[in-house]
Design a protein around this motif. Structure first.
Motif, PDB file in Angstrom:
ATOM      1  N   CYS A 155       0.864  -1.282  -0.016  1.00  0.00           N
ATOM      2  CA  CYS A 155       0.040  -0.037   0.062  1.00  0.00           C
ATOM      3  C   CYS A 155       0.813   1.374  -0.116  1.00  0.00           C
ATOM      4  O   CYS A 155       0.594   2.332  -0.452  1.00  0.00           O
ATOM      5  CB  CYS A 155      -1.142   0.012   1.339  1.00  0.00           C
ATOM      6  SG  CYS A 155       0.007   0.090   2.864  1.00  0.00           S
ATOM      7  N   GLY A 156       2.137   1.262   0.452  1.00  0.00           N
ATOM      8  CA  GLY A 156       2.811   2.451   0.712  1.00  0.00           C
ATOM      9  C   GLY A 156       2.095   3.570   1.409  1.00  0.00           C
ATOM     10  O   GLY A 156       1.844   3.320   2.722  1.00  0.00           O
ATOM     11  N   LEU A 157       1.978   4.718   0.757  1.00  0.00           N
ATOM     12  CA  LEU A 157       1.157   5.895   1.450  1.00  0.00           C
ATOM     13  C   LEU A 157      -0.282   5.743   1.583  1.00  0.00           C
ATOM     14  O   LEU A 157      -0.803   6.253   2.115  1.00  0.00           O
ATOM     15  CB  LEU A 157       1.622   7.180   1.011  1.00  0.00           C
ATOM     16  CG  LEU A 157       3.056   7.592   0.889  1.00  0.00           C
ATOM     17  CD1 LEU A 157       3.476   8.791  -0.113  1.00  0.00           C
ATOM     18  CD2 LEU A 157       3.588   7.906   2.378  1.00  0.00           C
ATOM     19  N   GLY A 158      -0.730   4.560   0.775  1.00  0.00           N
ATOM     20  CA  GLY A 158      -2.134   4.244   1.054  1.00  0.00           C
ATOM     21  C   GLY A 158      -3.030   5.318   0.046  1.00  0.00           C
ATOM     22  O   GLY A 158      -4.402   5.200   0.237  1.00  0.00           O
ATOM     23  N   VAL A 159      -2.315   5.874  -0.967  1.00  0.00           N
ATOM     24  CA  VAL A 159      -3.325   6.455  -2.064  1.00  0.00           C
ATOM     25  C   VAL A 159      -4.404   5.653  -2.563  1.00  0.00           C
ATOM     26  O   VAL A 159      -5.495   6.278  -2.519  1.00  0.00           O
ATOM     27  CB  VAL A 159      -2.383   6.877  -2.781  1.00  0.00           C
ATOM     28  CG1 VAL A 159      -3.217   7.905  -4.241  1.00  0.00           C
ATOM     29  CG2 VAL A 159      -1.169   8.005  -2.329  1.00  0.00           C
ATOM     30  N   THR A 160      -4.194   4.702  -2.970  1.00  0.00           N
ATOM     31  CA  THR A 160      -5.288   3.840  -3.793  1.00  0.00           C
ATOM     32  C   THR A 160      -6.300   3.472  -2.759  1.00  0.00           C
ATOM     33  O   THR A 160      -7.459   3.470  -3.247  1.00  0.00           O
ATOM     34  CB  THR A 160      -4.651   2.906  -4.435  1.00  0.00           C
ATOM     35  OG1 THR A 160      -3.622   3.228  -5.358  1.00  0.00           O
ATOM     36  CG2 THR A 160      -5.910   1.928  -5.481  1.00  0.00           C
TER      37      THR A 160
END
Length: 234
Positions: free
Chosen positions: A95-100
């Motif tokens: 997810c990383g920063l969770g943008v999607t």
């Protein structure tokens, strides 16, 4: 010795200072929604830290989670152009920063953010909260080792096939976690593995739709990519 999942925690002292940016996402309803995204100010301090060097030596880890990648925006924009069932359960992989995942939450989905770095989960959760989004969970996950007790109708993944070695584990994840009538939506900036990935999907019994897309941002180069909708052939 049985291989073990790789999980990492970026030290807290590397997560400050932060910077905030705003992204605009057009929705299928015709409105444009703004999302606030908090991220580390510079990835350089993460790259240079001994903990990153040690993690790279162990598993070729890199702190990719700390960047706002074009593929996440491509995938989020594609999702936002579709109506989705209220409350659909979603797993966002890497997810990383969770943008999607934020955009999925705004569409009424219930999202599980997953990443192999605990710091990424911390930022994804923070970004959800500052945008007033609450229907989420976090899951530390090395997706080469899919959870055996989870089945979801939708998997999201942005820019996860940047190396050929990621393709086979990703397909294994889909086989394990994606429900029988489920879908995976995946974005890629047309990296060199594109044809290899498409061939692997077909060979493993997956059908897909490849939607060519572009991303334009002020004072940024145009990015071309593909958003895939993937499902099982029956």
């Amino acid at each position: 010795m049985t291989p073990q999942p790789f999980l990492h925690t970026t030290p807290d002292e590397l997560l400050e200072p932060t910077v905030e940016t705003v992204i605009d996402i057009p929705f299928h309803t015709g409105n444009i929604r703004q999302f606030r995204i908090v991220l580390p100010t510079s990835i350089d301090s993460l790259l240079d830290h001994p903990s990153t060097h040690a993690a790279f030596a162990q598993d070729e880890y890199m702190p990719y989670w700390a960047e706002l990648w074009p593929s996440a925006l491509m995938l989020g924009r594609a999702l936002a152009q579709q109506p989705w069932p209220e409350g659909i359960k979603v797993l966002e992989v890497g997810c990383g920063l969770g943008v999607t995942g934020l955009i999925a939450l705004a569409l009424g989905m219930e999202v599980t953010f997953s990443d192999y770095d605990a710091a990424a989960l911390k930022f994804a959760a923070k970004n959800a909260q500052i945008n007033g989004l609450r229907q989420f969970h976090t899951l530390p996950l090395d997706w080469r080792y899919p959870p055996k007790n989870m089945t979801v109708p939708l998997i999201l993944a942005a820019d996860v096939i940047y190396e050929s070695r990621n393709i086979s584990p990703l397909l294994n994840l889909l086989n394990t976690v994606m429900g029988p009538t489920g879908e995976c939506w995946l974005s890629d900036p047309d990296r060199p593995q594109k044809e290899e990935f498409q061939s692997a999907l077909s060979e493993h019994g997956f059908a897909f739709e490849a939607m060519a897309t572009t991303l334009e941002r002020p004072q940024q180069p145009l990015v071309k990519g593909t958003v895939y909708r993937i499902w099982r052939e029956h």
